[in-house]
Scaffold this active site. Structure first.
Site, PDB file in Angstrom:
ATOM      1  CB  SER A   1     -38.629 -89.938  27.642  1.00 39.19           C
ATOM      2  OG  SER A   1     -39.002 -88.902  26.587  1.00 39.19           O
TER       3      SER A   1
ATOM      4  CE  LYS B   1     -36.493 -86.024  28.116  1.00 43.03           C
ATOM      5  NZ  LYS B   1     -37.290 -86.783  27.104  1.00 43.03           N
TER       6      LYS B   1
ATOM      7  CB  SER C   1     -40.817 -86.269  29.499  1.00 44.60           C
ATOM      8  OG  SER C   1     -39.747 -87.176  28.838  1.00 44.60           O
TER       9      SER C   1
END
Length: 412
Positions: A95, A98, A153
C-alpha cells in the site's frame, strides 16, 4: 601491344594480389569498445547492492541488525541521501504505492465535492483487501474518501476515486506517467491500490521520491498526519439518519515517534511490510523508507532507528547520492526535422529503401568498346582491361557503392 596470352598472365597476377588489397583496411580497424554502464538514478552508489554510507569524524554508527532488504535515509529539502542499502532493488510495494496514487489524483478534485458511489465502483477489489467500508448509492465527500485512503488504507476508497478519475486503467496510466516524470525508473504500476499483482514493483528510492513530491501538497500532508477521524456510515432504516464510525491511522509510528509527519505503511502477502516515514526535527525533514524486513513490527522499529541515526548523522556524513528532481516537461519540437536527444541535432533522415537500391542507368557502350583489341582509341585498351578485371573481382563494389551514395543522398 600485348598479346592475348601475355595479357591473360598480367590479369591473373593482378587478381592474385587483389585480395590482399581488399583485406588491408580491415587489418587496421579499431577494436570494438563497449559503452560504459549507465549510472543509476541518483548517483553511481545508488545502483550498488549492500549498505552505502560515508561517515566523517564523529558520525554515529548505523543501527545494528537491520533486516530490511532495501532502505534509504534522505534529506527532504536538499535531496541528499545520507545512507542507503540496495535502494534501487525492485520489490512489491504493497500500500505504499498509494503515495503515488495520491500524488497523482489528489490535486484533481475539490475536497468538499460530493460523489454518489455506484455499485460498479466498489467491484473488482482484490480478496483480503483493507477496506474503509464504503457503501453503494450513498454520498461521500472527497475529503472523506481521502481519509479512507490514508487512515484505513482502504482499497474501496482508492477504487471510487479511480473511477471518478476516469477508471482504473486511466488512473494506472496516469500513475505510471507521474512516476516517469519524477524519474522513478524502478516502478511499474498495475493496480492503483498496491494490491499484489504480477509485475507490480517499486523501490525504496522511488517510494521516497513519491513521498517527497506528495508532501509538497498541503492536503496530502494533512491527510497523512491525521491520526483518527469519523467516517460516514449507513443510513438508519428506522430514523432515516445517516450514522458515522471512527477510523484510526494504521501507521504505528504516528503519535509515537517525536516529530513524525506521516506518510504511509503497507502490508501484503507478497511484499510483507513496507513503510515510508517523514519526520521533522530542528527545522530538518528526513525521509526513511524500509522495504521487506523480516517481521511486521520491524518495519516500524527499523524506520525509527534510521530516523534517529539520520538526525544525529546529518552533518557528519558525506552524501552517497541524491533524490533527483522532477524532470522538466518536454517541449514540443520546432517545425521541420526533429531534434535529437539531450538537445543534440538529430541525424539526417535515412534514405528510402527505393533510393538505396536504385542505380544510375548505364549508358549504352559503342560497338568498339566491346572489342578485344587494345590500342584502339574506341576500345578499352590494356589499362581498361586491367581495371575491368579488378572491378569484376571486387564484384563491382566500388561502382555500386558510388551509385548508391549518389542515389541515397538526402535532398538539400
Amino acid at each position: 601491344m600485348l598479346t592475348r596470352p601475355k595479357l591473360a598472365q598480367l590479369i591473373a597476377a593482378c587478381l592474385a594480389a587483389f585480395p590482399v588489397l581488399l583485406a588491408t583496411p580491415a587489418a587496421v580497424a579499431a577494436p570494438y569498445s563497449p559503452p560504459p554502464p549507465q549510472t543509476a538514478v541518483g548517483g553511481e552508489r545508488m545502483g550498488l547492492s549492500g549498505v552505502q554510507v560515508d561517515p566523517l569524524a564523529g558520525a554515529p554508527a548505523l543501527p545494528r541488525d537491520l533486516t530490511g532488504r532495501s532502505w534509504i535515509v534522505a534529506d527532504a529539502a536538499s535531496g541528499d541521501v545520507l545512507a542507503a542499502s540496495s535502494p534501487h532493488l525492485r520489490l512489491a510495494p504493497a500500500s505504499t504505492l498509494k503515495i503515488l496514487f495520491a500524488d497523482t489524483v489528489l490535486p484533481k478534485f475539490d475536497r468538499n465535492a460530493v460523489h454518489r458511489v455506484a455499485d460498479a465502483e466498489i467491484q473488482g477489489i482484490g480478496p483480503g483487501s483493507s477496506l474503509v467500508g464504503i457503501k453503494e448509492d450513498l454520498d461521500y465527500k472527497v475529503e472523506d474518501l481521502w481519509r479512507g485512503v490514508f487512515l484505513s488504507s482502504g482499497n474501496d476508497a482508492v477504487h471510487v476515486l479511480a473511477h471518478m478519475n476516469g477508471g482504473i486503467q486511466q488512473t494506472v496510466a496516469e500513475m505510471q506517467a507521474r512516476a516517469e516524470a519524477l524519474q522513478a525508473k524502478d516502478t511499474r504500476v498495475v493496480s492503483p491500490d498496491g494490491y499484489d499483482m504480477e509485475g507490480q514493483l517499486s523501490s525504496a528510492y522511488d517510494l521516497t521520491l513519491f513521498a517527497r513530491a506528495g508532501l509538497r501538497n498541503p492536503d496530502f500532508r494533512m491527510y497523512c498526519a491525521t491520526r483518527d477521524a469519523l467516517f460516514p456510515g449507513a443510513v438508519d432504516k428506522n430514523t432515516g439518519q445517516r450514522g458515522s464510525f471512527g477510523i484510526a491511522n494504521t501507521d504505528r509510528l504516528l503519535g509515537k515517534y517525536p516529530g513524525l509527519i506521516g506518510v504511509k505503511n503497507g502490508f501484503t502477502t507478497e511484499a510483507g511490510s513496507t513503510f515510508v516515514g517523514a519526520a521533522e526535527r530542528d527545522g530538518r525533514t528526513l525521509l526513511v523508507t524500509v522495504m521487506h524486513p523480516t517481521t511486521y513490527q520491524k518495519v516500524y522499529d527499523e524506520t525509527a532507528a534510521l530516523l534517529d541515526w539520520g538526525f544525529a548523522a546529518a552533518d557528519k556524513v558525506t552524501p552517497v547520492g541524491r533524490l533527483v528532481d522532477e524532470a522538466p516537461a518536454a517541449e514540443p519540437s520546432p517545425g521541420g526535422q526533429a531534434g535529437g536527444t539531450a538537445g543534440a541535432p538529430a541525424p539526417p533522415p535515412h534514405p528510402s529503401p527505393s533510393a538505396q537500391t536504385e542505380q544510375t542507368p548505364r549508358t549504352p557502350q559503342p560497338a568498339a568498346a566491346r572489342t578485344a583489341s587494345g590500342g584502339d582509341g574506341g576500345g578499352l585498351g590494356t589499362v581498361g582491361w586491367l581495371l575491368t578485371a579488378l572491378a569484376l573481382a571486387a564484384g563491382g563494389t566500388g561502382a555500386l557503392l558510388l551509385r548508391r551514395r549518389r542515389a541515397g543522398r538526402p535532398a538539400e
